[in-house]
Design a protein around this motif. Sequence first.
Motif, PDB file in Angstrom:
ATOM      1  N   GLN A  99       0.869  -1.174   0.000  1.00  0.00           N
ATOM      2  CA  GLN A  99       0.000   0.000   0.000  1.00  0.00           C
ATOM      3  C   GLN A  99       0.910   1.229   0.000  1.00  0.00           C
ATOM      4  OE1 GLN A  99      -2.368   0.325   3.509  1.00  0.00           O
ATOM      5  NE2 GLN A  99      -3.593   2.007   2.751  1.00  0.00           N
ATOM      6  N   PRO A 100       1.080   1.876  -1.148  1.00  0.00           N
ATOM      7  CA  PRO A 100       2.004   3.006  -1.208  1.00  0.00           C
ATOM      8  C   PRO A 100       1.389   4.306  -0.696  1.00  0.00           C
ATOM      9  CG  PRO A 100       1.087   2.563  -3.374  1.00  0.00           C
ATOM     10  CD  PRO A 100       0.537   1.516  -2.444  1.00  0.00           C
ATOM     11  N   TRP A 101       2.266   5.233  -0.365  1.00  0.00           N
ATOM     12  CA  TRP A 101       1.877   6.584   0.024  1.00  0.00           C
ATOM     13  C   TRP A 101       0.934   6.617   1.235  1.00  0.00           C
ATOM     14  CZ3 TRP A 101       5.210   9.745  -1.688  1.00  0.00           C
ATOM     15  CH2 TRP A 101       5.754   9.604  -2.957  1.00  0.00           C
ATOM     16  N   VAL A 102       1.277   5.838   2.236  1.00  0.00           N
ATOM     17  CA  VAL A 102       0.533   5.911   3.493  1.00  0.00           C
ATOM     18  C   VAL A 102       1.522   6.030   4.638  1.00  0.00           C
ATOM     19  CG1 VAL A 102      -1.485   4.634   2.707  1.00  0.00           C
ATOM     20  CG2 VAL A 102       0.459   3.378   3.638  1.00  0.00           C
ATOM     21  N   GLY A 103       1.073   6.689   5.707  1.00  0.00           N
ATOM     22  CA  GLY A 103       1.939   6.884   6.854  1.00  0.00           C
ATOM     23  C   GLY A 103       1.674   5.899   7.969  1.00  0.00           C
ATOM     24  N   ARG A 104       0.614   5.146   7.829  1.00  0.00           N
ATOM     25  CA  ARG A 104       0.227   4.208   8.885  1.00  0.00           C
ATOM     26  C   ARG A 104      -0.398   2.983   8.234  1.00  0.00           C
ATOM     27  NH1 ARG A 104      -4.110   5.734  13.657  1.00  0.00           N
ATOM     28  NH2 ARG A 104      -4.153   3.723  14.707  1.00  0.00           N
ATOM     29  N   CYS A 105      -0.047   1.825   8.776  1.00  0.00           N
ATOM     30  CA  CYS A 105      -0.584   0.580   8.207  1.00  0.00           C
ATOM     31  C   CYS A 105      -1.934   0.238   8.841  1.00  0.00           C
ATOM     32  CB  CYS A 105       0.380  -0.583   8.459  1.00  0.00           C
ATOM     33  SG  CYS A 105       1.898  -0.512   7.508  1.00  0.00           S
ATOM     34  N   ALA A 106      -2.853  -0.158   8.000  1.00  0.00           N
ATOM     35  CA  ALA A 106      -4.135  -0.688   8.454  1.00  0.00           C
ATOM     36  C   ALA A 106      -4.411  -1.939   7.636  1.00  0.00           C
ATOM     37  CB  ALA A 106      -5.252   0.329   8.243  1.00  0.00           C
TER      38      ALA A 106
END
Length: 125
Positions: A99-106
Amino acid sequence: QVQLVESGGGSVQAGGSLRLSCVASGYTLDYMCIGWFRQAPGKEREGVAAIHRGFGSTVYADSVKGRATISLDNAKNTVYLQMNSLEAEDTATYYCAAQPWVGRCAMVDGLFVYWGQGTQVTVPS
């Protein structure tokens, strides 16, 4: 584009351990979440663990907490999933996803854009 290739699956006796690997290539970013999902026959795909490539933060599903460790080697563009104390319920095809361009994993599979082909893990009951 990000390409993901999983390896390390196999058949393991209950109580045993396995380490899955996911090699990422292509447009890899530090600002990216890499996750492991699994899908057993007749069941919906579920998240197992995820790690942020830049921050190193991790998240785990309750079903594997204490038995799984996700880690990364940025130099090798590889994410590992160490699974211990395997149970028959862990039998599934395991997929790596990005999942690119995210600051936190969900661990929401609909948020992950790139997927590998999967590797089979079988724990005989």
